[in-house]
Design a protein around this motif. Structure first.
Motif, PDB file in Angstrom:
ATOM      1  N   LYS A 164       0.883  -1.179   0.000  1.00 18.28           N
ATOM      2  CA  LYS A 164       0.000   0.000   0.000  1.00 18.28           C
ATOM      3  C   LYS A 164       0.915   1.222   0.000  1.00 18.28           C
ATOM      4  O   LYS A 164       1.259   1.771   1.047  1.00 18.28           O
ATOM      5  CB  LYS A 164      -0.903   0.004   1.228  1.00 18.28           C
ATOM      6  CG  LYS A 164      -1.873   1.160   1.242  1.00 18.28           C
ATOM      7  CD  LYS A 164      -2.696   1.181   2.508  1.00 18.28           C
ATOM      8  CE  LYS A 164      -3.508   2.467   2.527  1.00 18.28           C
ATOM      9  NZ  LYS A 164      -4.021   2.736   3.865  1.00 18.28           N
ATOM     10  N   VAL A 165       1.348   1.596  -1.211  1.00 21.30           N
ATOM     11  CA  VAL A 165       2.364   2.639  -1.339  1.00 21.30           C
ATOM     12  C   VAL A 165       1.923   3.814  -2.218  1.00 21.30           C
ATOM     13  O   VAL A 165       2.688   4.764  -2.387  1.00 21.30           O
ATOM     14  CB  VAL A 165       3.705   2.051  -1.844  1.00 21.30           C
ATOM     15  CG1 VAL A 165       4.304   1.129  -0.795  1.00 21.30           C
ATOM     16  CG2 VAL A 165       3.536   1.313  -3.157  1.00 21.30           C
ATOM     17  N   GLN A 166       0.720   3.742  -2.762  1.00 25.06           N
ATOM     18  CA  GLN A 166       0.189   4.877  -3.515  1.00 25.06           C
ATOM     19  C   GLN A 166      -0.955   5.499  -2.722  1.00 25.06           C
ATOM     20  O   GLN A 166      -1.708   4.803  -2.051  1.00 25.06           O
ATOM     21  CB  GLN A 166      -0.280   4.434  -4.900  1.00 25.06           C
ATOM     22  CG  GLN A 166       0.872   4.031  -5.795  1.00 25.06           C
ATOM     23  CD  GLN A 166       0.466   3.833  -7.242  1.00 25.06           C
ATOM     24  OE1 GLN A 166      -0.604   4.219  -7.677  1.00 25.06           O
ATOM     25  NE2 GLN A 166       1.355   3.211  -8.002  1.00 25.06           N
ATOM     26  N   GLY A 167      -1.044   6.831  -2.790  1.00 20.57           N
ATOM     27  CA  GLY A 167      -2.090   7.535  -2.068  1.00 20.57           C
ATOM     28  C   GLY A 167      -1.806   7.676  -0.584  1.00 20.57           C
ATOM     29  O   GLY A 167      -2.713   7.948   0.197  1.00 20.57           O
ATOM     30  N   VAL A 168      -0.540   7.473  -0.194  1.00 22.14           N
ATOM     31  CA  VAL A 168      -0.167   7.546   1.224  1.00 22.14           C
ATOM     32  C   VAL A 168       1.029   8.477   1.446  1.00 22.14           C
ATOM     33  O   VAL A 168       1.735   8.362   2.438  1.00 22.14           O
ATOM     34  CB  VAL A 168       0.129   6.147   1.815  1.00 22.14           C
ATOM     35  CG1 VAL A 168      -1.122   5.286   1.837  1.00 22.14           C
ATOM     36  CG2 VAL A 168       1.256   5.454   1.057  1.00 22.14           C
ATOM     37  N   PHE A 169       1.259   9.408   0.499  1.00 25.54           N
ATOM     38  CA  PHE A 169       2.340  10.398   0.624  1.00 25.54           C
ATOM     39  C   PHE A 169       3.718   9.761   0.474  1.00 25.54           C
ATOM     40  O   PHE A 169       4.714  10.295   0.924  1.00 25.54           O
ATOM     41  CB  PHE A 169       2.198  11.128   1.971  1.00 25.54           C
ATOM     42  CG  PHE A 169       2.805  12.500   2.022  1.00 25.54           C
ATOM     43  CD1 PHE A 169       2.416  13.492   1.156  1.00 25.54           C
ATOM     44  CD2 PHE A 169       3.773  12.780   2.964  1.00 25.54           C
ATOM     45  CE1 PHE A 169       2.981  14.763   1.218  1.00 25.54           C
ATOM     46  CE2 PHE A 169       4.342  14.044   3.040  1.00 25.54           C
ATOM     47  CZ  PHE A 169       3.941  15.031   2.170  1.00 25.54           C
ATOM     48  N   PHE A 170       3.805   8.583  -0.175  1.00 26.99           N
ATOM     49  CA  PHE A 170       5.085   7.877  -0.289  1.00 26.99           C
ATOM     50  C   PHE A 170       6.084   8.652  -1.137  1.00 26.99           C
ATOM     51  O   PHE A 170       7.242   8.821  -0.740  1.00 26.99           O
ATOM     52  CB  PHE A 170       4.880   6.475  -0.877  1.00 26.99           C
ATOM     53  CG  PHE A 170       6.020   5.545  -0.587  1.00 26.99           C
ATOM     54  CD1 PHE A 170       5.904   4.605   0.416  1.00 26.99           C
ATOM     55  CD2 PHE A 170       7.208   5.603  -1.295  1.00 26.99           C
ATOM     56  CE1 PHE A 170       6.950   3.740   0.718  1.00 26.99           C
ATOM     57  CE2 PHE A 170       8.257   4.760  -1.010  1.00 26.99           C
ATOM     58  CZ  PHE A 170       8.136   3.825   0.002  1.00 26.99           C
ATOM     59  N   ARG A 171       5.667   9.111  -2.306  1.00 21.33           N
ATOM     60  CA  ARG A 171       6.618   9.782  -3.205  1.00 21.33           C
ATOM     61  C   ARG A 171       7.192  11.049  -2.589  1.00 21.33           C
ATOM     62  O   ARG A 171       8.404  11.267  -2.623  1.00 21.33           O
ATOM     63  CB  ARG A 171       5.965  10.098  -4.549  1.00 21.33           C
ATOM     64  CG  ARG A 171       5.662   8.855  -5.368  1.00 21.33           C
ATOM     65  CD  ARG A 171       4.933   9.191  -6.645  1.00 21.33           C
ATOM     66  NE  ARG A 171       3.680   9.850  -6.317  1.00 21.33           N
ATOM     67  CZ  ARG A 171       3.024  10.685  -7.108  1.00 21.33           C
ATOM     68  NH1 ARG A 171       3.501  10.975  -8.306  1.00 21.33           N
ATOM     69  NH2 ARG A 171       1.883  11.222  -6.741  1.00 21.33           N
ATOM     70  N   GLU A 172       6.347  11.887  -2.034  1.00 22.15           N
ATOM     71  CA  GLU A 172       6.843  13.130  -1.432  1.00 22.15           C
ATOM     72  C   GLU A 172       7.706  12.831  -0.214  1.00 22.15           C
ATOM     73  O   GLU A 172       8.730  13.483   0.013  1.00 22.15           O
ATOM     74  CB  GLU A 172       5.682  14.053  -1.063  1.00 22.15           C
ATOM     75  CG  GLU A 172       6.113  15.383  -0.481  1.00 22.15           C
ATOM     76  CD  GLU A 172       6.990  16.239  -1.398  1.00 22.15           C
ATOM     77  OE1 GLU A 172       7.632  17.171  -0.878  1.00 22.15           O
ATOM     78  OE2 GLU A 172       7.052  15.998  -2.630  1.00 22.15           O
ATOM     79  N   SER A 173       7.319  11.836   0.571  1.00 14.97           N
ATOM     80  CA  SER A 173       8.141  11.443   1.721  1.00 14.97           C
ATOM     81  C   SER A 173       9.501  10.926   1.259  1.00 14.97           C
ATOM     82  O   SER A 173      10.529  11.196   1.891  1.00 14.97           O
ATOM     83  CB  SER A 173       7.426  10.371   2.545  1.00 14.97           C
ATOM     84  OG  SER A 173       6.236  10.875   3.104  1.00 14.97           O
ATOM     85  N   ALA A 174       9.523  10.190   0.152  1.00 17.82           N
ATOM     86  CA  ALA A 174      10.783   9.705  -0.402  1.00 17.82           C
ATOM     87  C   ALA A 174      11.653  10.870  -0.866  1.00 17.82           C
ATOM     88  O   ALA A 174      12.871  10.868  -0.655  1.00 17.82           O
ATOM     89  CB  ALA A 174      10.521   8.745  -1.563  1.00 17.82           C
ATOM     90  N   ARG A 175      11.032  11.856  -1.481  1.00 14.01           N
ATOM     91  CA  ARG A 175      11.789  13.042  -1.921  1.00 14.01           C
ATOM     92  C   ARG A 175      12.419  13.751  -0.725  1.00 14.01           C
ATOM     93  O   ARG A 175      13.600  14.112  -0.747  1.00 14.01           O
ATOM     94  CB  ARG A 175      10.893  14.013  -2.693  1.00 14.01           C
ATOM     95  CG  ARG A 175      11.681  15.194  -3.294  1.00 14.01           C
ATOM     96  CD  ARG A 175      10.775  16.310  -3.732  1.00 14.01           C
ATOM     97  NE  ARG A 175      10.047  16.902  -2.629  1.00 14.01           N
ATOM     98  CZ  ARG A 175      10.576  17.772  -1.748  1.00 14.01           C
ATOM     99  NH1 ARG A 175      11.847  18.123  -1.826  1.00 14.01           N
ATOM    100  NH2 ARG A 175       9.831  18.269  -0.774  1.00 14.01           N
TER     101      ARG A 175
END
Length: 95
Positions: free
Chosen positions: A14-25
């Protein structure tokens, strides 16, 4: 570029729609890493990250848990030589 490495990650769960990309950045920037992260159409998140090996390993450890709303089931990893083509870390559009 001596000493820098590249890793490509495929993060599933469950990695989409949970702020994953911005948190990774944010995490990659904090660690001084460069590259990109994006959602994939299959529900996974993909990242290409370059930097010092120790910082890369710290980012990979982070990717196994992600932000608090995420549930990471698996992280695939491919190591390669850094190309130096990235100067900072960005969020890309969905592939």
């Amino acid at each position: 570029m001596s000493g820098t490495r590249r890793v490509t990650l495929l993060i599933q769960g469950k990695v989409q729609g949970v702020f994953f990309r911005e948190s990774a950045r944010i995490e990659a920037t904090r660690l001084g890493l460069a590259g990109w992260v994006r959602n994939r159409s299959d529900g996974a998140v993909e990242a290409v990250v370059e930097g010092e090996p120790g910082m890369l390993e710290e980012f990979i450890r982070w990717s196994h848990r992600g932000p608090s709303q995420a549930r990471v089931d698996s992280v695939g990893r491919t190591d390669s030589e850094a190309t130096g083509e990235y100067s900072h870390f960005i969020v890309e559009r969905t592939s």
